[in-house]
Design an enzyme around this catalytic site. Structure first.
Site, PDB file in Angstrom:
ATOM      1  N   GLU A 113       0.803  -1.213   0.000  1.00 59.08           N
ATOM      2  CA  GLU A 113       0.000   0.000   0.000  1.00 59.08           C
ATOM      3  C   GLU A 113       0.838   1.267   0.000  1.00 59.08           C
ATOM      4  OE1 GLU A 113      -0.242  -1.297   4.444  1.00 59.08           O
ATOM      5  OE2 GLU A 113       0.416  -2.104   2.522  1.00 59.08           O
ATOM      6  N   LEU A 114       2.120   1.159   0.351  1.00 62.52           N
ATOM      7  CA  LEU A 114       2.971   2.347   0.425  1.00 62.52           C
ATOM      8  C   LEU A 114       3.038   3.107  -0.905  1.00 62.52           C
ATOM      9  CD1 LEU A 114       4.897   4.060   2.160  1.00 62.52           C
ATOM     10  CD2 LEU A 114       6.759   2.580   1.390  1.00 62.52           C
TER      11      LEU A 114
END
Length: 233
Positions: free
Chosen positions: A128-129
């Site tokens: 998700e970064l």
């Protein structure tokens, strides 16, 4: 969306949204919190195994449910806190049988368990970064050395089972059925003197709270503000 199967003194908890790679919807988070609340209080349970149905362990939060009005967003925050806290604060030892991808919130979920066994095709990490979502450094740091936690949280890279073993993310890689291997380990733990095991787990929970509780609290505040705005409490 979730099943609990008793194998003697072991409770096998299985996430059942295989068509969504067991992504944590609001409804599944409610069931997860309820399930772990029950097994945590069940004196007949000596150990818990957590796994996912189908080819994935857990793909993280169900992002299709994000958005909506304030009441819905508040529900997102509340159920997320309930589910992750229920797993992370379970009074019984918890073994994660990582049968496939454990990503984003699914990776955090596995890290909240006490022991992790991976299948040969498991993958783990915080993808998700790159989408601008900060991953759970608290869950990583509570388990992993700072260099490993920072690596995984600051790069967003995904590791396979072999590398996860080298990094200490998992204790072993199962050559066969990962759930059966996890159940065997859980049975060994459940057969040990119960009071001594539970006291050891209590100390482990106390350590995590004393050392890393402030990080978990901060992540909850950030998540709440992100969904509810600056007036979130």
């Amino acid at each position: 969306m979730l099943s609990i199967e008793r194998r003697g003194a072991v409770a096998l908890v299985t996430l059942h949204r295989p068509e969504k790679r067991n992504a944590l919807s609001i409804e599944l988070r409610v069931e997860l919190a309820d399930a772990f609340g029950r097994v945590s209080d069940d004196e007949e349970v000596g150990c818990v195994v957590l796994t996912g149905a189908g080819p994935a362990f857990c793909a993280g939060m169900d992002v299709t449910q994000f958005g909506g009005d304030r009441e819905h967003k508040l529900r997102l925050v509340e159920t997320s806190t309930l589910a992750f806290d229920a797993v992370g604060r379970c009074t019984r030892p918890v073994v994660a049988a990582v049968n496939g991808p454990a990503l984003a919130g699914g990776f955090a979920l596995a890290l909240l368990c006490d022991l992790r066994i991976a299948s040969e095709d498991a993958t783990l990490g915080y993808p998700e970064l790159p989408r601008g979502i900060p991953p759970s450094y608290a869950a990583a740091r509570a388990v992993l050395p700072a260099t490993v936690a920072q690596d995984l949280c600051l790069t967003g890279r995904i590791v396979d089972a072999a590398e996860a073993l080298r990094l200490g993310v998992v204790r072993e890689v199962a050559a066969g059925d990962v759930v059966e291997r996890a159940l065997k380990l859980a049975e060994q733990i459940a057969a040990l003197p119960r009071d001594a095991v539970l006291e050891t787990k209590r100390r482990a929970l106390l350590e995590r709270e004393q050392l890393w509780g402030f990080l978990f609290d901060e992540e909850r505040r950030v998540f709440s503000r992100a969904l509810l705005g600056e007036d979130a409490t």
